[in-house]
Design a protein around this motif. Structure first.
Motif, mmCIF file in Angstrom:
data_model
loop_
_atom_site.group_PDB
_atom_site.id
_atom_site.type_symbol
_atom_site.label_atom_id
_atom_site.label_comp_id
_atom_site.label_asym_id
_atom_site.label_seq_id
_atom_site.Cartn_x
_atom_site.Cartn_y
_atom_site.Cartn_z
ATOM 1 N N ILE A 199 -3.338 -11.017 13.047
ATOM 2 C CA ILE A 199 -4.688 -10.456 13.115
ATOM 3 C C ILE A 199 -5.046 -9.680 11.859
ATOM 4 C CG2 ILE A 199 -3.953 -8.343 14.290
ATOM 5 C CD1 ILE A 199 -6.664 -8.487 15.805
ATOM 6 N N TRP A 200 -4.038 -9.101 11.208
ATOM 7 C CA TRP A 200 -4.325 -8.328 9.997
ATOM 8 C C TRP A 200 -4.506 -9.262 8.794
ATOM 9 C CZ3 TRP A 200 -5.881 -4.083 11.794
ATOM 10 C CH2 TRP A 200 -5.260 -3.482 12.886
ATOM 11 N N ASP A 201 -3.592 -10.186 8.614
ATOM 12 C CA ASP A 201 -3.680 -11.074 7.448
ATOM 13 C C ASP A 201 -4.870 -12.015 7.518
ATOM 14 O OD1 ASP A 201 -1.397 -10.208 5.957
ATOM 15 O OD2 ASP A 201 -0.131 -11.125 7.476
ATOM 16 N N GLU A 202 -5.356 -12.269 8.725
ATOM 17 C CA GLU A 202 -6.495 -13.182 8.864
ATOM 18 C C GLU A 202 -7.826 -12.500 8.562
ATOM 19 O OE1 GLU A 202 -6.179 -14.594 12.817
ATOM 20 O OE2 GLU A 202 -4.411 -15.845 12.434
ATOM 21 N N ALA A 203 -7.801 -11.167 8.420
ATOM 22 C CA ALA A 203 -9.043 -10.460 8.128
ATOM 23 C C ALA A 203 -9.580 -10.873 6.758
ATOM 24 C CB ALA A 203 -8.797 -8.951 8.168
ATOM 25 N N ARG A 204 -10.859 -11.148 6.707
ATOM 26 C CA ARG A 204 -11.485 -11.566 5.449
ATOM 27 C C ARG A 204 -11.674 -10.374 4.533
ATOM 28 N NH1 ARG A 204 -16.597 -11.792 3.828
ATOM 29 N NH2 ARG A 204 -17.356 -11.116 5.879
ATOM 30 N N GLN A 457 -7.167 -4.116 3.288
ATOM 31 C CA GLN A 457 -6.785 -4.917 2.123
ATOM 32 C C GLN A 457 -7.702 -4.706 0.912
ATOM 33 O OE1 GLN A 457 -4.732 -8.887 2.871
ATOM 34 N NE2 GLN A 457 -6.206 -8.871 4.545
ATOM 35 N N LEU A 458 -8.606 -3.747 0.981
ATOM 36 C CA LEU A 458 -9.476 -3.488 -0.155
ATOM 37 C C LEU A 458 -8.656 -2.978 -1.339
ATOM 38 C CD1 LEU A 458 -12.515 -1.736 1.569
ATOM 39 C CD2 LEU A 458 -12.370 -4.105 0.764
ATOM 40 N N PRO A 459 -9.045 -3.294 -2.543
ATOM 41 C CA PRO A 459 -8.302 -2.811 -3.710
ATOM 42 C C PRO A 459 -8.175 -1.291 -3.713
ATOM 43 C CG PRO A 459 -9.923 -4.469 -4.354
ATOM 44 C CD PRO A 459 -10.196 -4.153 -2.918
ATOM 45 N N ILE A 460 -6.995 -0.803 -4.062
ATOM 46 C CA ILE A 460 -6.762 0.631 -4.086
ATOM 47 C C ILE A 460 -7.699 1.321 -5.073
ATOM 48 C CG2 ILE A 460 -5.043 2.433 -4.565
ATOM 49 C CD1 ILE A 460 -4.607 0.868 -1.974
ATOM 50 N N ALA A 461 -8.049 0.637 -6.142
ATOM 51 C CA ALA A 461 -8.965 1.214 -7.130
ATOM 52 C C ALA A 461 -10.307 1.583 -6.500
ATOM 53 C CB ALA A 461 -9.167 0.253 -8.293
#
Length: 577
Positions: A199-204, A457-461
């Protein structure tokens, strides 16, 4: 409204159940409703201060449902939501977790299913007795059912030093909590997984910062609109100089809501000044709550006050029980008249909460970074510190569902971001949320399953220095975004060079050195337990304390840690042993 539930399965200890019922009465609850079925009995309890508020309990041809705390399903709130949950669970045998929101504990009984569950991130606690025949939203009641519980030293050390036990174990040995993303299957008598694999990896992943802001703001507006419709004119929100409370207020304003605002602190503090300015820019009044003034008439709680605090807060609150009554008073005021109190807890999913660099990390790195703000000599057992590390690392890995993977495997940087909602919020924030719904409606709307899937999963920056969250506030309400923040910049402008430099400096600190940096900072600030507080509490409860063989309480990092050790002692001497 219903504020607590207890369940006894057939074959359970009847004497224990009577002890649990007496505990609920001593905590101030009154019996509200009962449901018996072939497998057991459920008792729902209400807080007398919430008698005039509607109970969430339904009995239909589809089954029986009972809920503590605010719950939304497919846009419906309260009893209509429970009706729909029963229909779907009884019909297709499952519910859509992506459509289930709120901070709640829920009992569902259909022809083929009998479940006890909370919100999927587990931000309200459900406890199970050692014999797994008894379940409750109350830790004290679960301890009373078990009878004569012993201290779990590992969980107790975590509670005292961190503000909550950080695993499914609790301070009472054998009393456990429902794991994250699980439900108690009361027919099979075991936890049941609620989320599908992947469910986490499938998130867009949004393709840009602007796309992320669009999607997050859209979902937050949906959440705030549902709250506004369920509580028209009855929404209260905390406000401070920080990110999260302002994001809550921005979301409400974007939906046309006019919440009642309050701020904690002394009238001369910078935080109060900023909150007043923000409220004025939105045309909203704000109430200043100075707990030090409320506590001033009785500066030192006596033993009766401490026991009352323990009963009010279900034994072991995040900040302990050394309070003369202000905390209890303010919580009751927030929920008076059936209002919902909103809190920005969990908003750190939009920021780099652990201040770690953008690279894979080991779970032990997180422990060293964030869970070592104390003197290592505090442990009296020779293996105390090593046990501390091992247990927290194992719990972090378990919270991510990675127990079966190779020992020592590093976490992807995005998995590190999941540690905050699935581990930190699940174990720490759930304590306060659970206390809150005992006394009225309360919610932390910034963190739910959908929001976590959007943010993890958004970029840390994009998260560093509050860049993403500044954009969120500015998109939802430009007027309050233009007001100064506690960080020295306006959210409408985004973080300045000083904020970015501070974030870089935090992240650049080597992980191995952070415990030593924390120790040096503690010494420079002169932190520790106030001698007069320690002496007063020891005089009220003379003799050896439960934690004296486990921790050197004189080395505790601050007064809050000592107040938690005090809570354990009061619980064992007066309530659970």
């Amino acid at each position: 409204m219903l504020n607590a539930i207890s369940v006894l399965l057939h074959g359970g200890n009847q004497d224990g159940y009577r002890r649990a019922a007496r505990s609920m009465g001593r905590q101030g609850f009154e019996s509200a409703s009962r449901f018996e079925w072939m497998g057991g009995v459920l008792d729902a309890w209400g807080n007398p201060s919430q008698r005039s508020v509607e109970n969430f309990a339904v009995r239909t041809s589809s089954g029986v449902a009972c809920c503590v705390g605010p719950l939304w399903y497919r846009g419906r709130f309260g009893n209509p939501a429970l009706d729909l949950l029963l229909v779907e669970l009884g019909g297709v045998g499952r519910i859509d977790e992506m459509e289930l929101r709120g901070n709640f504990a829920l009992f569902l009984r259909t022809h083929d299913h009998c479940l006890l569950m909370n919100d999927v991130l587990g931000l309200v606690r459900l406890y199970a007795s050692p014999d797994v025949f008894f379940y409750s939203t109350s830790w004290l009641a679960t301890c009373a059912y078990a009878g004569g519980v012993a201290l779990d030293e590992v969980a107790a050390a975590e509670y005292v030093l961190l503000g909550a036990s950080h695993s499914d174990r609790t301070v009472a040995r054998g009393v456990t909590t429902l794991p994250v993303a699980r439900a108690f299957d009361l027919i099979q008598r075991k936890p049941q997984a609620r989320l599908p694999m992947g469910i986490w990896d499938e998130a867009r992943i949004p393709l840009s910062l602007e796309a992320a802001v669009d999607e997050i703001c859209s979902h937050l507006q949906t959440v705030c609109r549902e709250i506004t419709m369920a509580f028209p004119g009855r929404t209260r929100a905390a406000l401070s100089g920080g990110f999260d409370s302002r994001l809550i207020v921005a979301g409400l304003l974007a939906c046309g809501s006019r919440p009642e605002l309050f701020v904690y602190g002394q009238s001369t503090s910078d935080d109060v000044a900023i909150a007043r300015t923000v409220a004025e820019s939105a045309g909203l009044p704000i109430k200043v709550i100075d707990k030090s003034q409320l506590n001033r008439p009785v500066s030192r709680p006596d033993i009766e006050r401490l026991v009352n605090n323990a009963l009010f807060f279900d034994g072991l609150p995040n900040d302990g029980i050394y309070d003369a009554g202000a905390d209890e008073q303010t919580r009751l005021e927030q929920n008076a008249g059936g209002c919902i109190a909103l809190n920005g807890g969990g908003g750190e999913i939009f920021r780099n909460f652990f201040h770690l660099p953008d690279r894979p990390m080991h779970a032990a790195d997180i422990v060293r970074t964030f869970y070592r703000g104390f003197d290592p000599k505090i442990f009296r057992r020779p293996d105390g510190l090593a046990s501390w590390y091992h247990h927290l690392v194992a719990s972090i890995v378990a919270s991510l569902g990675l127990e079966s993977l190779a020992a020592g495997r590093t976490l992807r940087r995005a998995e590190v971001e999941l540690v905050y909602p699935l581990f930190r919020c699940h174990h720490w924030m759930s304590v306060n949320n659970s206390v809150a719904i005992r006394h009225g409606y309360y919610a932390t709307p910034l963190v739910d399953l959908n929001m976590v899937r959007l943010a993890w999963q958004l970029p840390i920056a994009q998260k560093n220095a509050g860049k993403l969250e500044s954009h969120l506030v500015a998109r939802l309400d430009p007027a309050i975004a233009r007001q100064l923040s506690a960080y020295g910049f306006r959210f409408s402008d985004g973080p300045d060079w000083r904020a970015h430099f501070s974030e870089w400096a935090h992240c650049a600190r080597p992980v191995f050195a952070r415990p030593f940096i924390n120790s040096a900072r503690r010494r420079l600030r002169g932190l520790g337990v106030a001698p007069d507080m320690s002496a007063h509490c020891r005089s009220l409860l003379p003799g050896e304390w439960q934690l004296d063989p486990v921790l050197d309480l004189a080395r505790l990092p601050d007064n809050f840690a000592f107040a938690r050790a005090l809570a354990v002692e009061v619980a064992w001497r007066k309530l659970v042993a």
